[in-house]
Design an enzyme around this catalytic site. Structure first.
Site, PDB file in Angstrom:
ATOM      1  N   ALA A 166     -58.055  25.391  50.159  1.00 32.07           N
ATOM      2  CA  ALA A 166     -56.047  24.965  50.451  1.00 32.07           C
ATOM      3  C   ALA A 166     -55.552  25.779  50.774  1.00 32.07           C
ATOM      4  O   ALA A 166     -55.695  27.305  50.870  1.00 32.07           O
ATOM      5  CB  ALA A 166     -56.319  24.500  48.919  1.00 32.07           C
ATOM      6  N   ASN A 167     -54.036  25.789  51.287  1.00 29.36           N
ATOM      7  CA  ASN A 167     -52.465  26.792  51.098  1.00 29.36           C
ATOM      8  C   ASN A 167     -51.667  26.537  50.143  1.00 29.36           C
ATOM      9  O   ASN A 167     -51.818  25.672  49.498  1.00 29.36           O
ATOM     10  CB  ASN A 167     -52.587  27.077  52.062  1.00 29.36           C
ATOM     11  CG  ASN A 167     -52.159  26.018  52.974  1.00 29.36           C
ATOM     12  OD1 ASN A 167     -51.441  25.299  53.008  1.00 29.36           O
ATOM     13  ND2 ASN A 167     -52.715  25.020  53.645  1.00 29.36           N
ATOM     14  N   ARG A 168     -50.960  27.123  49.827  1.00 31.72           N
ATOM     15  CA  ARG A 168     -49.396  27.551  49.059  1.00 31.72           C
ATOM     16  C   ARG A 168     -48.961  26.809  49.735  1.00 31.72           C
ATOM     17  O   ARG A 168     -48.135  26.196  48.518  1.00 31.72           O
ATOM     18  CB  ARG A 168     -49.249  28.669  49.243  1.00 31.72           C
ATOM     19  CG  ARG A 168     -50.315  29.906  48.362  1.00 31.72           C
ATOM     20  CD  ARG A 168     -49.565  31.397  47.720  1.00 31.72           C
ATOM     21  NE  ARG A 168     -50.781  32.277  47.669  1.00 31.72           N
ATOM     22  CZ  ARG A 168     -51.482  31.974  45.864  1.00 31.72           C
ATOM     23  NH1 ARG A 168     -51.520  31.336  45.136  1.00 31.72           N
ATOM     24  NH2 ARG A 168     -51.742  32.625  46.346  1.00 31.72           N
ATOM     25  N   SER A 169     -48.605  26.238  50.591  1.00 29.48           N
ATOM     26  CA  SER A 169     -47.656  24.794  51.608  1.00 29.48           C
ATOM     27  C   SER A 169     -47.211  23.689  49.701  1.00 29.48           C
ATOM     28  O   SER A 169     -48.089  23.276  49.088  1.00 29.48           O
ATOM     29  CB  SER A 169     -48.391  24.003  52.094  1.00 29.48           C
ATOM     30  OG  SER A 169     -46.358  23.578  52.726  1.00 29.48           O
ATOM     31  N   ALA A 181     -49.062  22.460  56.522  1.00 31.41           N
ATOM     32  CA  ALA A 181     -49.933  23.806  56.827  1.00 31.41           C
ATOM     33  C   ALA A 181     -51.582  23.006  56.544  1.00 31.41           C
ATOM     34  O   ALA A 181     -51.921  23.393  55.738  1.00 31.41           O
ATOM     35  CB  ALA A 181     -49.740  24.843  55.512  1.00 31.41           C
TER      36      ALA A 181
END
Ligand code: C5P
Length: 220
Positions: A29-32, A95
């Site tokens: 995943a990512n930090r969005s 994102a």
């Protein structure tokens, strides 16, 4: 649906991160947080638009009064966007993961005692923004992308606008020191066919309101 300059218009907004599975319990995943996309969907709704809000697993709840399509992966997001067309405008604030794991395991991966680490193979995800912006038939009149950059923000964003064939790019500096990613404020540069506008640092809600007004003006 409300009154307002976007009454009768359909706008698709993507938001949040995507989750790309490794196995049934793990993902990349990512930090969005989804904060800017969520604020934008709300602002468009407040101007009277019918909003389809295609969201990955975000940290903030979706707004009321919009059609929420919850997805996990980039491929699911692409399919949801395609299914929601046609639209007058499409805003891509998500994102999206650049890659997914091709050899994701159908069962939970386990250490086998050999000390060997698993090997993940990656393949590129579809670029949803570029796909929609390049449509030959039925392209939304206005296609807006975001560019999260850490250096040379404007130059990279201008290049991205040309490469992805979108109408506008909303560029922001996500260098950790800015506190923008995951924070409540944003400092954006809006890049249109007429050049670049540097906006002051503002609450994400206010950035959303101003963008929604500009979108409404461009659709008249
Ligand atoms: O290339 P980059 O990921 O920096 O481009 C960001 C823009 O493209 C954002 O508007 C994002 O929502 C969109 N995008 C997309 N599908 C992808 C990757 C990015 O729609 N697979």
């Amino acid at each position: 649906l409300g009154d307002g300059p976007l009454k009768g218009r359909h706008v698709i907004v993507t938001s949040g991160p995507t989750h790309e599975p490794i196995d049934p319990v793990r993902y990349i995943a990512n930090r969005s947080s989804g904060a800017q996309g969520t604020a934008l969907a709300r602002a468009l709704r407040d101007l009277g638009a019918r909003v389809t809000f295609v969201t990955g697993p975000a940290a903030v709840p979706p707004p009321g009064g919009v059609e929420v399509v919850a997805v996990q992966t980039a491929v699911e997001m692409r399919d949801a966007v395609t299914a929601a067309l046609p639209a007058d405008a499409a805003v891509f604030a998500a994102a999206v993961a650049d890659w997914h794991v091709v050899n994701a395991s159908g069962s939970k991966m386990k250490k086998d005692g050999s000390g060997k680490s698993p090997e993940l193979d990656f393949a590129e995800n579809p670029d949803i923004l570029a796909t929609v912006a390049s449509m030959k038939k039925g392209r939304p009149k206005l296609v807006v992308g975001f560019a999260a950059e850490t250096d040379d923000v404007q130059a990279h964003a201008e290049a991205k606008r040309a490469r992805k064939k979108c109408d506008w790019i909303v560029a922001n500096d996500v260098t950790p020191a800015t506190g923008i990613m995951g924070g409540t404020e944003n400092a954006v540069t809006l890049i249109t066919g007429n050049g670049a506008e540097e906006w002051p640092r503002l609450p994400k809600d206010e950035v959303a309101r101003r963008l929604a007004v500009r979108i409404a003006e461009s659709l008249v």
